[in-house]
Design a protein around this motif. Sequence first.
Motif, PDB file in Angstrom:
ATOM      1  N   ASN A 155       0.754  -1.172   0.111  1.00 17.17           N
ATOM      2  CA  ASN A 155       0.057   0.008   0.063  1.00 17.17           C
ATOM      3  C   ASN A 155       0.955   1.210  -0.034  1.00 17.17           C
ATOM      4  O   ASN A 155       2.016   1.079   0.191  1.00 17.17           O
ATOM      5  CB  ASN A 155      -0.860   0.156   1.327  1.00 17.17           C
ATOM      6  CG  ASN A 155      -0.085  -0.223   2.426  1.00 17.17           C
ATOM      7  OD1 ASN A 155       1.027   0.353   2.629  1.00 17.17           O
ATOM      8  ND2 ASN A 155      -0.725  -1.057   3.434  1.00 17.17           N
ATOM      9  N   PRO A 156       0.202   2.549  -0.274  1.00 17.82           N
ATOM     10  CA  PRO A 156       1.095   3.823  -0.307  1.00 17.82           C
ATOM     11  C   PRO A 156       1.791   3.861   1.051  1.00 17.82           C
ATOM     12  O   PRO A 156       2.945   4.441   1.084  1.00 17.82           O
ATOM     13  CB  PRO A 156      -0.158   4.820  -0.596  1.00 17.82           C
ATOM     14  CG  PRO A 156      -1.241   3.930  -1.313  1.00 17.82           C
ATOM     15  CD  PRO A 156      -1.111   2.600  -0.809  1.00 17.82           C
ATOM     16  N   GLN A 157       1.402   3.519   2.210  1.00 13.34           N
ATOM     17  CA  GLN A 157       1.997   3.571   3.533  1.00 13.34           C
ATOM     18  C   GLN A 157       3.455   3.043   3.532  1.00 13.34           C
ATOM     19  O   GLN A 157       4.313   3.552   3.788  1.00 13.34           O
ATOM     20  CB  GLN A 157       1.256   3.140   4.833  1.00 13.34           C
ATOM     21  CG  GLN A 157      -0.107   4.050   5.016  1.00 13.34           C
ATOM     22  CD  GLN A 157      -1.232   3.900   4.155  1.00 13.34           C
ATOM     23  OE1 GLN A 157      -1.280   2.837   3.370  1.00 13.34           O
ATOM     24  NE2 GLN A 157      -2.125   4.784   4.160  1.00 13.34           N
ATOM     25  N   ASP A 158       3.431   1.638   2.892  1.00 12.10           N
ATOM     26  CA  ASP A 158       4.703   0.843   2.710  1.00 12.10           C
ATOM     27  C   ASP A 158       5.790   1.661   1.773  1.00 12.10           C
ATOM     28  O   ASP A 158       6.835   1.906   1.976  1.00 12.10           O
ATOM     29  CB  ASP A 158       4.275  -0.330   1.984  1.00 12.10           C
ATOM     30  CG  ASP A 158       3.434  -1.234   2.947  1.00 12.10           C
ATOM     31  OD1 ASP A 158       3.770  -1.092   4.254  1.00 12.10           O
ATOM     32  OD2 ASP A 158       3.020  -2.315   2.685  1.00 12.10           O
ATOM     33  N   LYS A 176       7.022   4.663   3.739  1.00 16.41           N
ATOM     34  CA  LYS A 176       8.147   4.294   4.696  1.00 16.41           C
ATOM     35  C   LYS A 176       9.314   3.831   3.998  1.00 16.41           C
ATOM     36  O   LYS A 176      10.436   4.110   4.572  1.00 16.41           O
ATOM     37  CB  LYS A 176       7.746   3.052   5.499  1.00 16.41           C
ATOM     38  CG  LYS A 176       6.522   3.352   6.282  1.00 16.41           C
ATOM     39  CD  LYS A 176       5.874   1.827   7.109  1.00 16.41           C
ATOM     40  CE  LYS A 176       4.889   2.160   7.911  1.00 16.41           C
ATOM     41  NZ  LYS A 176       4.178   0.842   8.052  1.00 16.41           N
ATOM     42  N   ASN A 177       9.361   3.574   2.651  1.00 17.34           N
ATOM     43  CA  ASN A 177      10.555   3.301   2.071  1.00 17.34           C
ATOM     44  C   ASN A 177      11.158   4.582   1.401  1.00 17.34           C
ATOM     45  O   ASN A 177      11.775   4.365   0.519  1.00 17.34           O
ATOM     46  CB  ASN A 177      10.468   2.174   0.987  1.00 17.34           C
ATOM     47  CG  ASN A 177      10.327   0.912   1.476  1.00 17.34           C
ATOM     48  OD1 ASN A 177      11.396   0.324   2.033  1.00 17.34           O
ATOM     49  ND2 ASN A 177       9.138   0.184   1.854  1.00 17.34           N
ATOM     50  N   LYS A 178      10.645   5.630   1.702  1.00 18.35           N
ATOM     51  CA  LYS A 178      10.928   6.856   1.134  1.00 18.35           C
ATOM     52  C   LYS A 178      10.590   7.283  -0.568  1.00 18.35           C
ATOM     53  O   LYS A 178      11.844   7.652  -1.126  1.00 18.35           O
ATOM     54  CB  LYS A 178      12.346   7.261   1.381  1.00 18.35           C
ATOM     55  CG  LYS A 178      12.675   6.950   2.938  1.00 18.35           C
ATOM     56  CD  LYS A 178      13.976   8.134   3.389  1.00 18.35           C
ATOM     57  CE  LYS A 178      13.517   9.285   3.713  1.00 18.35           C
ATOM     58  NZ  LYS A 178      14.506  10.273   4.215  1.00 18.35           N
ATOM     59  N   ILE A 179       9.582   6.588  -0.859  1.00 18.81           N
ATOM     60  CA  ILE A 179       9.037   6.809  -2.168  1.00 18.81           C
ATOM     61  C   ILE A 179       7.968   7.921  -2.138  1.00 18.81           C
ATOM     62  O   ILE A 179       7.353   7.867  -1.313  1.00 18.81           O
ATOM     63  CB  ILE A 179       8.690   5.513  -2.856  1.00 18.81           C
ATOM     64  CG1 ILE A 179       9.611   4.413  -2.924  1.00 18.81           C
ATOM     65  CG2 ILE A 179       8.192   5.551  -4.220  1.00 18.81           C
ATOM     66  CD1 ILE A 179       9.214   2.900  -3.151  1.00 18.81           C
ATOM     67  N   ALA A 180       8.022   8.807  -2.908  1.00 22.06           N
ATOM     68  CA  ALA A 180       6.823   9.761  -3.297  1.00 22.06           C
ATOM     69  C   ALA A 180       6.248   9.683  -4.591  1.00 22.06           C
ATOM     70  O   ALA A 180       6.958   9.480  -5.569  1.00 22.06           O
ATOM     71  CB  ALA A 180       7.462  10.958  -2.859  1.00 22.06           C
ATOM     72  N   ILE A 239       1.076  19.051   4.745  1.00 24.08           N
ATOM     73  CA  ILE A 239       1.607  18.007   5.836  1.00 24.08           C
ATOM     74  C   ILE A 239       0.768  16.739   5.939  1.00 24.08           C
ATOM     75  O   ILE A 239       1.112  15.668   6.698  1.00 24.08           O
ATOM     76  CB  ILE A 239       1.443  18.945   7.436  1.00 24.08           C
ATOM     77  CG1 ILE A 239       0.187  19.098   7.707  1.00 24.08           C
ATOM     78  CG2 ILE A 239       2.213  20.165   7.423  1.00 24.08           C
ATOM     79  CD1 ILE A 239       0.129  19.443   9.036  1.00 24.08           C
ATOM     80  N   ILE A 240      -0.177  16.519   5.229  1.00 27.92           N
ATOM     81  CA  ILE A 240      -1.158  15.521   5.386  1.00 27.92           C
ATOM     82  C   ILE A 240      -0.522  14.087   5.273  1.00 27.92           C
ATOM     83  O   ILE A 240      -1.009  13.177   5.668  1.00 27.92           O
ATOM     84  CB  ILE A 240      -2.379  15.648   4.454  1.00 27.92           C
ATOM     85  CG1 ILE A 240      -3.479  14.925   4.913  1.00 27.92           C
ATOM     86  CG2 ILE A 240      -1.946  15.363   2.935  1.00 27.92           C
ATOM     87  CD1 ILE A 240      -4.888  15.434   4.215  1.00 27.92           C
ATOM     88  N   SER A 241       0.549  14.051   4.575  1.00 29.60           N
ATOM     89  CA  SER A 241       1.078  12.692   4.309  1.00 29.60           C
ATOM     90  C   SER A 241       2.443  12.489   5.281  1.00 29.60           C
ATOM     91  O   SER A 241       2.854  11.277   5.517  1.00 29.60           O
ATOM     92  CB  SER A 241       1.860  12.604   2.784  1.00 29.60           C
ATOM     93  OG  SER A 241       2.896  13.400   2.710  1.00 29.60           O
ATOM     94  N   ASN A 242       2.654  13.320   6.260  1.00 29.89           N
ATOM     95  CA  ASN A 242       3.600  12.982   7.157  1.00 29.89           C
ATOM     96  C   ASN A 242       3.183  13.981   8.590  1.00 29.89           C
ATOM     97  O   ASN A 242       4.189  14.704   9.083  1.00 29.89           O
ATOM     98  CB  ASN A 242       5.097  13.517   6.724  1.00 29.89           C
ATOM     99  CG  ASN A 242       6.252  12.927   7.361  1.00 29.89           C
ATOM    100  OD1 ASN A 242       5.822  12.212   8.519  1.00 29.89           O
ATOM    101  ND2 ASN A 242       7.104  13.323   7.213  1.00 29.89           N
TER     102      ASN A 242
END
Length: 497
Positions: free
Chosen positions: A325-328, A331-335, A357-360
């Motif tokens: 999922n996008p959360q993974d 976490k792996n520093k992909i945008a 700020i919504i994604s972090n």
Amino acid sequence: MKVSEYILELDNITKEFPGVKALDNIQLKIRKGSVHGLMGENGAGKSTLMKIIFGIYTPDAGTIRFKGKELKVSGPKEAVKNGISMIHQELSPVPHMTVAENIFLGREFSFGKTGWVNNKKMVEESRKLFETLNINIDPATKMKDLSIANMQMVEIATAVSYNADLIIMDEPTSAITDKEVEQLFAIIRSLQAKGVSIIYISHKMDEIFKICDELTVFRDGQYIGTKSAKEIDENTLIQMMVGREIKQVFHKEKAELGEVILAVKNLSRKGKFQNVNFELRKGEILGIAGLMGAGRTEVIESIFGIDPPDTGEIYIKGKKVKIKNPQDAIKNKIALLTEDRKLTGAFLPLSIRENMIISNINRFLKGGYINNREVKEKCNEQVELLNIKTPHLDQLIMNLSGGNQQKVLLARWLLNDPDILILDEPTRGVDVGAKSEIHKLMSKLAQQGKAIIMISSEMPEILGMSDRIIVMHEGDKKGELGREEANQEKILEIAYH
């Protein structure tokens, strides 16, 4: 009394929003039966003015004359009734309704006085409309099942269906292929032959010079001038738009290529793409080219975990990772900057600050509370870095121009400090000045060691910004070209085979 040669005349139109003077004594005159191009950077006031003509906004001052009479419209329905229709820049279909239902929304056919909607009649009329416009779409299809390109063609058909005297086209080709652009131009020429006037807004210079009779330029909410398309060249037009000469749009600077940071091996998703392999290095801008429907977006959405692959492997810094999922992915520093900023990017009712700020949000939490001081400081840094035009961070993102919305979404991901930045159509619907700024930023990020994947349908952008180019066709990676060997002919040859 002399009959005016103009169908639409705007005098001293002014419009202010909190903290922003969007339009300052704007002038505009549209000749009967002409195609009039409206040019300017994002935030110049083009879309705001069109929304005033169409009755979405009310001007604070100024007069509108339409067909020789003063016009005051209280909403889009009244604008349509007066003979004005509009193709909007941001698509907003009703996804779970059919194409036919979307076309005749608010003016449905019914069975006599019963009030029951006659769906069969709407489908029939939609088919007739599509036949005259040479559009090959089944009117009984649900809108959600259409590609963005076909949604755009439905929007175009809907605007034409009102039999208006003036049609406003705000970025009508932002999501369609070259073939469909030619189709649209044929539609415009046939409308022009019937005496219909068109206001045409686009950031694509080749289109503007191909289809427009006259061009009007706005800058920072002010009228700059009107010229015949035949008496002006591209450089002069850009200078009028930005108030300065842009010598080079593609700010591609040399970056040191580092280690392989991402490796994709035999990635497949049933019905979407198959056995895709590639590597991405630190400091590299990897372009992904191909025709619409080639599977470009599907591959990167799979890597980002939106629609995970059925088979295949993803390695980051040599280590095999599972991205479900996008959360993974985050976490792996992909945008991932998605191709449709309205549908899958921006949270339109929220502020610039909240969108950034919504994604972090966790980064700004201190003792269970958001550290507003740090949020303000970091967000203002991004506003300055990306030259986002806004009076303050509490401005709703929906009130910004398309280009400034795109910059806010870029800022969201930069606040996460990603190692891998995936940009899907990063400059779609963005003016020449903002486009140049985004390209400059991409080069700067690459020099800092960030790895960038860029999907673009614009050939000059792919050739101008990529270190290496992957070409896709119908879900297959068909070829790979280095920067020095790549040209338009080679890319198209691979893309069509």
